[in-house]
Write an enzyme that holds these catalytic residues in place. Structure first.
Site: not given
Ligand code: XMP
Length: 484
Positions: A307, A406
């Site tokens: 991430c 997303r």
């Protein structure tokens, strides 16, 4: 400027991460071998182990989902592909082993034998029931065609076995085994008044005994999850016909549009739906009170090893913090909802922490990406092996274009994930062996025999940077630092 509370905002909450805490050892009469890590994943679905895989295209496709379900966990097939491809992957998991396969691949008697061979090769199966207008009229197996010549001219009807041994749908496993053995056959078509409705195979029956902890549905098929976008109702409905559970795959689910779309889906869905990702108490309260019928909360924003959301945006809710917040919200509102701690798991101890903070299961990307069953090939570099792993918000994932929503604005030009390589760790079974052992040992330290007891008994203690250093191996030369 109005009266401010900026200092409070900074100090009021600490976004506690896995690295900030330890579990306090408690008085125990529990030995690790006494521990049961079965988890109630949804109201009607329990898993023997609380491990599930991230829906990412470098983590979960058919092989990962099969391997995890066989060990007692669950895989969520990613959505970075067309609906047809995702549905096909789920179907392959469901077909991998089931007591009675209902989605039987068949052939017509007038097809050439070459066609039968093609289908068998493509689908990795070694027999096809022969069906005309839904009725079973024969069966053709590898044995019938292995030495056949001129397979383009020869027709299925010329080689098939016509006198087929069949079963009815209420046959028990033991009866099926006896029939297969008695007739020395490998496939037992299941019929209802002559119509083919299923198939039992020796291979599936043998696998059932080999994986006693496997996560299975009532029909014996392996359980399989699938990721969805709340904005793609067609995909959701297609998956709802084949998957056992679906999970929303949205980086910030606490969003008006996500809620509206999810409400509509929940009204139509007959399978459980887990929502997320979310990271705060408020988000969990909103999900639990406004989305009637959800089965789980996917907790954690920005902790994943790939991430970069929290770097790019400075927004995030680390997995441990998010899990505890969701758990508190759940205990406030009540309900049969599980919490999935998603992202940042590096070792078995992190799993123990996540469970202690209220999780029913952990979702793992990085560690599973390094196994034989993840998609992609092994890459050798300086005497070691690696596998590719990238975030769903990385450039590599975005190029496939199916999961762009997303993240909040599909058109935006920033990435929220990185691309790289993770060390090869062997098979899923190898990795789980280590992780299950570590989790059970941690539960032994706490004195918890079950996950529910872990929720009740586990106590955390904060640890300083110096403490972190001291509680990791130190003052020793470690040639292999990969596991610390
Ligand atoms: P681990 O630590 O197991 O985490 O690699 C996997 C989880 O990370 C999330 N994920 C992302 N988060 N950008 C993000 O901010 C990304 O590109 C990305 N890709 C995956 C996801 O929740 C996954 O389960």
């Amino acid at each position: 400027m109005p009266k401010t509370h900026f200092r409070d905002k900074i100090h009021a909450n600490v976004a506690t991460t896995f690295n900030d805490v330890l579990l306090l050892p408690g008085f125990t009469s529990v030995e690790p071998e006494d521990v049961d890590i079965m988890t109630n994943f949804t109201e009607h679905m329990s898993l023997q182990i609380p491990f599930i895989s991230s829906p990412m295209d470098t983590v979960t496709e058919t092989n990962m989902a099969i391997a995890l379900a066989r060990q007692g966990g669950l895989g969520f097939i990613h959505r970075n592909c067309s609906t047809d491809e995702q549905v096909e992957m789920v179907k392959k998991v469901k077909r991998a082993e089931s007591f009675i396969i209902t989605d039987v691949i068949t052939i017509s008697q007038n097809e050439p034998v070459a066609r039968a061979l093609d289908v068998m090769n493509q689908k990795s199966i070694n027999g096809l029931p022969v069906v005309e207008k839904g009725r079973l009229i024969g069966i053709v197996t590898g044995r019938d065609v292995r030495f056949a010549e001129d397979t383009e001219k020869l027709l299925v009807k010329d080689v098939m076995t016509k006198d087929v041994v069949t079963a009815t749908k209420d046959i028990s496993i033991d009866e099926a085994i006896k029939l297969l053995h008695k007739h020395r056959i490998e496939k037992l078509p299941v019929t209802d008044d002559g119509r083919l409705i299923g198939l039992i195979t020796v291979k599936d029956l043998m696998l059932k005994g080999k994986f006693p902890n496997a996560s299975r549905g009532k029909d014996g098929s392996l359980l399989c999850g699938a990721a969805i976008s709340p904005f793609d109702a067609d995909r959701v409905m297609a998956l709802a016909k084949v998957a056992d559970v679906i999970i929303t795959d949205v980086s910030h689910f606490h969003n008006q549009n996500c809620f509206s779309a999810t409400k509509k889906l929940l009204k139509q869905l007959a399978i459980p739906m887990i929502v997320g990702n979310i990271g705060t108490y408020e988000a969990a309260i909103d999900c639990l009170t406004k989305l009637d019928g959800i089965a789980g909360l996917r907790a954690g924003i920005g902790s994943g090893s790939i991430c970069s959301t929290s770097v790019v945006t400075r927004a995030g809710a680390p997995t441990l913090f998010a899990t505890a917040n969701c758990a508190d919200a759940l205990s406030e509102v009540g309900g049969n909802v599980s919490i999935i701690a998603d992202g940042g798991i590096k070792n078995p101890g992190d799993v123990a922490l996540a469970i202690s903070a209220g999780a029913s299961a952990v979702m793992i990307g990085n560690i599973f990406a390094g196994t034989s069953e993840s998609p992609g090939r092994l890459i050798g570099f300086e005497g070691r092996y690696y596998k590719q792993y990238y975030g769903m918000g990385s450039e590599a994932a975005r190029q496939r274009r199916f999961a762009l929503d997303r993240y909040s604005q599909p058109s935006k030009d920033i990435t929220e994930g990185v691309e790289g390589y993770v060390p090869f760790r062997g098979t899923v079974a190898d990795v789980l062996h280590e992780f299950i052992g570590g989790l059970k040992a941690a539960m032994g330290y706490v004195g918890a025999r079950t996950i529910k007891e872990m929720w009740e008994k586990a106590k955390f203690i904060g640890i300083s940077q110096a403490g972190t250093k001291e509680t990791h191996p130190h003052d020793i030369f470690l040639p292999d630092k990969s596991t610390y």
